[in-house]
Design an enzyme around this catalytic site. Structure first.
Site, mmCIF file in Angstrom:
data_model
loop_
_atom_site.group_PDB
_atom_site.id
_atom_site.type_symbol
_atom_site.label_atom_id
_atom_site.label_comp_id
_atom_site.label_asym_id
_atom_site.label_seq_id
_atom_site.Cartn_x
_atom_site.Cartn_y
_atom_site.Cartn_z
ATOM 1 N N LYS A 177 0.791 -1.145 -0.043
ATOM 2 C CA LYS A 177 0.014 0.029 0.048
ATOM 3 C C LYS A 177 0.900 1.332 0.116
ATOM 4 O O LYS A 177 1.460 1.605 1.105
ATOM 5 C CB LYS A 177 -1.043 -0.073 1.073
ATOM 6 C CG LYS A 177 -2.156 1.174 0.785
ATOM 7 C CD LYS A 177 -2.626 1.567 2.253
ATOM 8 C CE LYS A 177 -1.952 2.755 2.750
ATOM 9 N NZ LYS A 177 -1.627 4.294 1.893
ATOM 10 N N GLU A 252 10.168 0.798 10.150
ATOM 11 C CA GLU A 252 11.283 2.015 9.817
ATOM 12 C C GLU A 252 10.498 3.369 10.132
ATOM 13 O O GLU A 252 9.605 3.545 8.948
ATOM 14 C CB GLU A 252 11.888 1.600 8.657
ATOM 15 C CG GLU A 252 12.504 0.267 8.377
ATOM 16 C CD GLU A 252 13.254 0.180 7.020
ATOM 17 O OE1 GLU A 252 13.015 0.789 6.086
ATOM 18 O OE2 GLU A 252 14.130 -0.934 7.152
ATOM 19 N N CYS A 286 13.848 10.547 6.333
ATOM 20 C CA CYS A 286 13.913 10.091 7.656
ATOM 21 C C CYS A 286 15.367 10.257 8.066
ATOM 22 O O CYS A 286 15.527 10.350 9.573
ATOM 23 C CB CYS A 286 13.523 8.617 7.719
ATOM 24 S SG CYS A 286 14.426 7.559 6.663
ATOM 25 N N GLU A 382 10.582 15.861 14.743
ATOM 26 C CA GLU A 382 10.852 15.641 13.542
ATOM 27 C C GLU A 382 10.181 16.595 12.593
ATOM 28 O O GLU A 382 8.982 16.490 12.523
ATOM 29 C CB GLU A 382 10.661 14.016 13.033
ATOM 30 C CG GLU A 382 10.950 13.927 11.587
ATOM 31 C CD GLU A 382 10.733 12.585 10.968
ATOM 32 O OE1 GLU A 382 9.419 12.218 11.263
ATOM 33 O OE2 GLU A 382 11.484 12.037 10.219
#
Ligand code: NAD
Length: 481
Positions: A177, A252, A286, A382
């Site tokens: 997906k 992850e 990331c 983040e």
């Protein structure tokens, strides 16, 4: 009748609409226009995709093919991907404003992922142990079953392939997906897999939003493994859903990478990589080096050079071959990133360069911030954009403590010409990957993943094998005594 492109689900090698016909708009963030539509997957569509993968696993040829045959099939798919490089890169660039050269690079890495795992599953050895009791034991790696792969929008094709390639190579079948923001290239990958002759059901693509499409996949008891890349908040939900049927997960997740520059570093090299680490893909990585720590003695000189390099980046239309930096991937994301930048002053920080372009585009310019307190949100959280927060440090102990003072632990970079110090830091930093005097270089045999809020588990080489298989111990009696 709309002439827009349509990206359906790919189930059993056929591209289909959702059961209820629902679709959603797909945006081009550079032009701020809808350019395509995609199938809006619901629970029924997820079930259909999983049922297809289940059938292909339980009854189809894929898990039972010889390793050489499976390897050949994946190389055939890699050939197709390579031949379609420009088309796939065009889809990602249109869909998320990634500069075209970087999108082509992502396709090359996708090809490499398929080729690497096609060969790895054939060549990797399993352990065998002679036993003093007159037996010997060995390890067999059986395919795990149906893999649900849920991927993000920042490397739409490449991140998905990082999951699909090892899953298929080890004999599993897969439902992937892609992010609702970037359905295009992964849907095309599904089409290419059918053209390359992968049996129906081996690779299914389910389009749609996180909920219900992604959540239905993670919670489906017919799924044997869930591999997810995305935010830490979503990762927690995915893990909870998979726990209901005890499916192992590989997560992850987010990061807040520390980039550490010592006074003895090669400054040209450190400035180059500091820019790459936070401005490549407009910082939507990331692994971004979003916290930069520079040793006191070179702080002013380094900052001057870093700011100059940031201001020289060529910003513009992602399809212009000169462009190095373009807009953010969506309106929603632009609002999030520019909100963080706007808050810097409130925390007493200073925007040295950058900020929202302010021209009506979704561009946030390469942004460098200093003087932020260590508790400020733009320092701790983040941002996932082109915003680098710079700090000074004096000693090695101090910078190790600063770098490790985060719930994340994906990666860190160290720039120094002192070999012993480089090794010491590699050991002391609490992260999944340390790059010394470089960034973003991958060896697909090594583990990839993070600690703390950055993830659970590792993928890459044998680490992918361990996750995508059921390792089995076989103990043989040799000596009847
Ligand atoms: P996200 O968590 O919003 O979405 C990721 C995927 O999960 C999408 O496909 C989304 O549709 C799906 N999803 C959302 N809710 C779900 C649910 N409840 N159940 C199942 N699936 C669901 O992340 P994003 O904004 O697409 O990506 C950015 C994030 O990804 C950043 O935090 C970034 O650091 C992280 N990321 C991590 C890595 C890594 O390797 N560690 C790589 C790339 C991106």
């Amino acid at each position: 009748m709309s002439t827009r492109e349509f990206f359906g689900h790919v189930i059993d090698n056929v591209e289909v609409d959702s059961v209820d016909g629902a679709r959603f708009d797909v945006w081009n963030p550079w032009k701020q226009q809808v350019w395509a539509q995609a199938a809006e997957g619901g629970e029924e569509d997820a079930k259909r995709a999983v049922a297809s993968a289940r059938r292909a696993f339980d009854e189809g040829p894929w898990p039972r093919l010889g390793r050489a045959e499976r390897g050949k099939a994946l190389h055939r798919l890699a050939d197709r991907i390579e031949a379609a490089t420009d088309e796939l890169a065009t889809l990602d660039t249109t869909n998320m404003a990634k500069p075209f050269a970087q999108a082509r690079h992502d396709v090359a890495r996708t090809v490499q992922n398929f080729r690497f795992f096609a060969d790895h599953q054939r060549e990797s050895a399993s352990e065998a142990y002679p036993m003093d009791s007159g037996h010997h034991s060995y390890v067999e790696y059986a395919p795990a079953g149906v893999v649900a792969a849920i991927s993000p929008w920042n490397f739409p094709l490449m991140m998905a392939s990082w999951k699909i390639a090892p899953a298929l190579a080890w004999g599993n079948t897969c439902v992937v997906k892609p992010s609702e923001d970037t359905p295009a290239s992964v849907t095309m990958l599904g089409r290419l897999a059918a053209e390359a002759g992968l049996p129906p059901g081996v690779l299914n693509v389910l389009n749609g939003h996180g909920a219900p499409a992604g959540s239905a996949l993670a919670a489906d008891p017919k799924v044997d493994r869930v591999t997810f890349t995305g935010s830490s908040a979503t990762g927690r939900r995915v893990m909870a859903a998979a726990a209901t049927h005890l499916a192992p997960v590989s997560l992850e997740l987010g990061g807040k990478g520390a980039n550490i520059v010592f006074a003895d570093a090669d400054l040209d090299n450190a400035v180059y990589w500091a820019c790459e680490a936070i401005f490549r893909n407009a910082g939507q990585i990331c692994l971004a080096g979003s916290r930069l720590f520079v040793q006191d003695a070179i702080y002013d000189e380094f900052l001057r050079r870093f700011v100059a390099a940031a201001q020289q980046l060529r910003i513009g239309d992602p399809f212009d071959p000169q462009t190095q930096f373009s807009s953010l991937a969506s309106q929603r994301h632009f609002e999030k990133v520019s909100g963080y930048v706007a808050s810097v002053q409130d925390y007493g920080g200073r925007v040295v360069t950058g900020g929202a372009a302010g021209d009506g585009s979704l561009v946030v310019l390469p942004t460098i911030v200093e003087d932020l307190p260590l508790t400020a949100a733009p320092y701790c959280e983040e941002i996932f954009g082109p915003v680098c927060v710079v700090n000074r440090f004096e000693t090695e102990d101090e910078v190790v403590a600063l770098a490790n003072d985060t719930p994340y632990g994906l990666n860190a970079m160290v720039f120094t010409e002192n070999l012993s110090r480089a090794h010491r830091l590699a050991t002391r930093l609490r992260v999944g990957t340390v790059w010394v005097n470089c960034f973003f270089i991958r060896d697909l045999r090594t583990p990839f993943g993070g600690v703390g809020d950055s993830g659970v588990g590792r993928e890459g080489g044998n680490f992918s094998r361990e996750f995508f298989t059921e390792p089995k111990a076989v103990i043989m009696q040799i000596d009847r005594g």
